[in-house]
Design a protein around this motif. Structure first.
Motif, PDB file in Angstrom:
ATOM      1  N   TRP A  98       0.876  -1.167   0.000  1.00 33.92           N
ATOM      2  CA  TRP A  98       0.000   0.000   0.000  1.00 33.92           C
ATOM      3  C   TRP A  98       0.918   1.222   0.000  1.00 33.92           C
ATOM      4  N   VAL A  99       0.576   2.240  -0.768  1.00 38.91           N
ATOM      5  CA  VAL A  99       1.394   3.451  -0.846  1.00 38.91           C
ATOM      6  C   VAL A  99       0.480   4.668  -0.705  1.00 38.91           C
ATOM      7  N   HIS A 100       0.790   5.523   0.279  1.00 39.96           N
ATOM      8  CA  HIS A 100       0.026   6.752   0.488  1.00 39.96           C
ATOM      9  C   HIS A 100       0.949   7.952   0.342  1.00 39.96           C
ATOM     10  N   VAL A 101       0.495   8.961  -0.378  1.00 40.77           N
ATOM     11  CA  VAL A 101       1.204  10.226  -0.511  1.00 40.77           C
ATOM     12  C   VAL A 101       0.427  11.262   0.297  1.00 40.77           C
ATOM     13  N   THR A 102       1.098  11.962   1.192  1.00 44.41           N
ATOM     14  CA  THR A 102       0.404  12.899   2.071  1.00 44.41           C
ATOM     15  C   THR A 102       1.018  14.293   2.031  1.00 44.41           C
ATOM     16  N   ARG A 103       0.231  15.256   2.456  1.00 43.66           N
ATOM     17  CA  ARG A 103       0.709  16.597   2.779  1.00 43.66           C
ATOM     18  C   ARG A 103       0.348  16.835   4.233  1.00 43.66           C
ATOM     19  N   GLU A 104       1.345  17.193   5.039  1.00 43.78           N
ATOM     20  CA  GLU A 104       1.140  17.286   6.481  1.00 43.78           C
ATOM     21  C   GLU A 104       1.616  18.638   7.005  1.00 43.78           C
ATOM     22  N   PRO A 105       1.106  19.060   8.162  1.00 42.91           N
ATOM     23  CA  PRO A 105       1.545  20.334   8.734  1.00 42.91           C
ATOM     24  C   PRO A 105       2.954  20.228   9.323  1.00 42.91           C
ATOM     25  N   ASP A 106       3.645  21.336   9.328  1.00 41.62           N
ATOM     26  CA  ASP A 106       4.986  21.407   9.926  1.00 41.62           C
ATOM     27  C   ASP A 106       4.827  21.781  11.395  1.00 41.62           C
ATOM     28  N   ASP A 107       4.373  20.791  12.196  1.00 44.43           N
ATOM     29  CA  ASP A 107       4.070  21.069  13.593  1.00 44.43           C
ATOM     30  C   ASP A 107       4.909  20.237  14.559  1.00 44.43           C
ATOM     31  N   GLY A 108       5.962  19.590  14.031  1.00 39.32           N
ATOM     32  CA  GLY A 108       6.862  18.840  14.895  1.00 39.32           C
ATOM     33  C   GLY A 108       6.394  17.452  15.259  1.00 39.32           C
ATOM     34  N   VAL A 109       5.236  17.009  14.725  1.00 37.64           N
ATOM     35  CA  VAL A 109       4.725  15.678  15.048  1.00 37.64           C
ATOM     36  C   VAL A 109       5.323  14.657  14.085  1.00 37.64           C
ATOM     37  N   ASN A 110       5.973  13.641  14.638  1.00 37.99           N
ATOM     38  CA  ASN A 110       6.545  12.568  13.819  1.00 37.99           C
ATOM     39  C   ASN A 110       5.548  11.408  13.808  1.00 37.99           C
ATOM     40  N   SER A 111       4.563  11.508  12.934  1.00 39.80           N
ATOM     41  CA  SER A 111       3.476  10.533  12.923  1.00 39.80           C
ATOM     42  C   SER A 111       3.937   9.197  12.348  1.00 39.80           C
ATOM     43  N   PRO A 112       3.545   8.073  12.964  1.00 40.52           N
ATOM     44  CA  PRO A 112       3.912   6.755  12.430  1.00 40.52           C
ATOM     45  C   PRO A 112       2.971   6.284  11.327  1.00 40.52           C
ATOM     46  N   PHE A 113       1.918   7.047  11.027  1.00 41.27           N
ATOM     47  CA  PHE A 113       0.971   6.655   9.989  1.00 41.27           C
ATOM     48  C   PHE A 113       0.562   7.906   9.209  1.00 41.27           C
ATOM     49  N   PRO A 114       0.014   7.736   8.002  1.00 39.52           N
ATOM     50  CA  PRO A 114      -0.380   8.897   7.195  1.00 39.52           C
ATOM     51  C   PRO A 114      -1.379   9.782   7.919  1.00 39.52           C
ATOM     52  N   ARG A 115      -1.184  11.079   7.836  1.00 33.61           N
ATOM     53  CA  ARG A 115      -2.114  12.030   8.441  1.00 33.61           C
ATOM     54  C   ARG A 115      -2.186  13.257   7.545  1.00 33.61           C
ATOM     55  N   GLY A 116      -2.890  14.293   8.005  1.00 33.51           N
ATOM     56  CA  GLY A 116      -3.079  15.458   7.154  1.00 33.51           C
ATOM     57  C   GLY A 116      -3.959  15.097   5.974  1.00 33.51           C
ATOM     58  N   LEU A 117      -3.559  15.489   4.776  1.00 32.85           N
ATOM     59  CA  LEU A 117      -4.308  15.191   3.562  1.00 32.85           C
ATOM     60  C   LEU A 117      -3.629  14.051   2.818  1.00 32.85           C
ATOM     61  N   VAL A 118      -4.356  12.953   2.607  1.00 31.20           N
ATOM     62  CA  VAL A 118      -3.842  11.870   1.770  1.00 31.20           C
ATOM     63  C   VAL A 118      -4.122  12.267   0.322  1.00 31.20           C
ATOM     64  N   VAL A 119      -3.091  12.771  -0.353  1.00 31.31           N
ATOM     65  CA  VAL A 119      -3.230  13.243  -1.724  1.00 31.31           C
ATOM     66  C   VAL A 119      -3.500  12.073  -2.668  1.00 31.31           C
ATOM     67  N   ALA A 120      -2.861  10.939  -2.417  1.00 30.47           N
ATOM     68  CA  ALA A 120      -3.053   9.757  -3.260  1.00 30.47           C
ATOM     69  C   ALA A 120      -2.912   8.515  -2.402  1.00 30.47           C
ATOM     70  N   ALA A 121      -3.809   7.562  -2.609  1.00 28.55           N
ATOM     71  CA  ALA A 121      -3.738   6.252  -1.968  1.00 28.55           C
ATOM     72  C   ALA A 121      -3.719   5.217  -3.079  1.00 28.55           C
ATOM     73  N   CYS A 122      -2.609   4.525  -3.247  1.00 28.49           N
ATOM     74  CA  CYS A 122      -2.474   3.606  -4.361  1.00 28.49           C
ATOM     75  C   CYS A 122      -1.795   2.329  -3.881  1.00 28.49           C
ATOM     76  N   ALA A 123      -1.562   1.427  -4.808  1.00 25.98           N
ATOM     77  CA  ALA A 123      -0.996   0.128  -4.454  1.00 25.98           C
ATOM     78  C   ALA A 123      -0.287  -0.449  -5.667  1.00 25.98           C
ATOM     79  N   THR A 124       0.594  -1.404  -5.420  1.00 28.95           N
ATOM     80  CA  THR A 124       1.232  -2.109  -6.521  1.00 28.95           C
ATOM     81  C   THR A 124       0.217  -3.032  -7.191  1.00 28.95           C
ATOM     82  N   ASP A 125       0.529  -3.437  -8.431  1.00 27.81           N
ATOM     83  CA  ASP A 125      -0.357  -4.348  -9.148  1.00 27.81           C
ATOM     84  C   ASP A 125      -0.573  -5.634  -8.344  1.00 27.81           C
ATOM     85  N   GLY A 126      -1.816  -6.031  -8.226  1.00 29.59           N
ATOM     86  CA  GLY A 126      -2.130  -7.278  -7.535  1.00 29.59           C
ATOM     87  C   GLY A 126      -2.240  -7.170  -6.044  1.00 29.59           C
TER      88      GLY A 126
END
Length: 248
Positions: A98-126
């Motif tokens: 699974w591949v997520h592309v995000t845009r996140e705020p510059d607020d010092g939070v080192n998130s372990p999962f996607p947050r903010g706006l998920v610009v794209a949620a995609c995956a490899t074939d199959g």
């Protein structure tokens, strides 16, 4: 932010650099806001999403949740570098991710999962096929009921009139899928997916416009409230409204 449509509005603003809000005026009134105030707040949140990241996770039998273990890349320099990482991660099967592309705020939070706006949620074939195989049999009765109701109740509303290109882009979950040229083509596309929340939102708004206040409950005049009663709303629309023959 009034419900999950806020994420769709942010995605539209990111994609088009503009956002059409006229259809949501009743929702804004319910929130005690006007259109200009909501857009100001929407853009203020959007402008804080300044850091691009790419996340990837191996496909397992479990669904993607906050418990998913992600590998995080970023913050990245610009959109070109972001796209390079996304293309690399999705372009080398058979490693299923699974591949997520995000845009996140510059607020010092080192998130372990996607947050903010998920610009794209995609995956490899199959990847999705592998996920289905790994998870094994699941009880789909509730999904089947919802998909059946969507086909029988929402699709007739959506195909009762031409859908504009702007409506298609706002409602559909895939930016790369072309808009059908005819009502029959739209019906075939919608039935192929089973159930689509964005299209359900559009169907609710069309039904409210057609019914013009003739509702089982006056509170349903607010689209976000009507959506919670969409089965009953569309049955009522079918009883009251005699839609014209769809045209291309």
């Amino acid at each position: 932010m009034f419900d999950t449509r806020a994420n769709d509005l942010h995605r539209a603003l990111w994609r088009d650099r503009s956002v059409k809000l006229a259809a949501y005026r009743r929702d804004f009134a319910y929130l005690g806001l006007n259109e200009a105030e909501y857009e100001r707040r929407l853009r203020a949140v959007h402008e804080a999403l300044v850091l691009p990241y790419v996340y990837w996770a191996q496909v397992t039998a479990e669904p993607v949740t906050r418990a998913t273990v992600w590998t995080k890349i970023g913050p990245l320099c610009d959109d070109e570098e972001t796209e390079r990482h996304r293309a690399r991660l999705t372009g080398d099967p058979p490693s299923h991710r699974w591949v997520h592309v995000t845009r996140e705020p510059d607020d010092g939070v080192n998130s372990p999962f996607p947050r903010g706006l998920v610009v794209a949620a995609c995956a490899t074939d199959g990847a999705r096929g592998l996920h289905r195989d790994l998870r094994g049999p699941v009880d789909t009765s509730r999904w089947d009921d919802r998909a059946r109701a969507f086909a029988e109740l929402a699709v007739p509303v959506l195909t009762s009139r031409p859908v504009t290109r702007e409506q298609f882009r706002a409602a559909h979950w895939r930016d790369d899928e072309p808009a059908p040229a005819t009502a029959d083509g739209l019906r075939e596309l919608l039935l192929g997916y089973g159930y689509l929340p964005g299209w359900l939102d559009l169907a609710v708004r069309i039904a409210l416009e057609d019914l013009a206040g003739d509702l089982p409950d006056a509170r349903w005049a607010v689209p976000s409230t009507a959506r919670r009663h969409w089965w009953a709303l569309f049955v009522h629309w079918g009883d009251r409204w005699n839609p014209p023959s769809p045209t291309a």
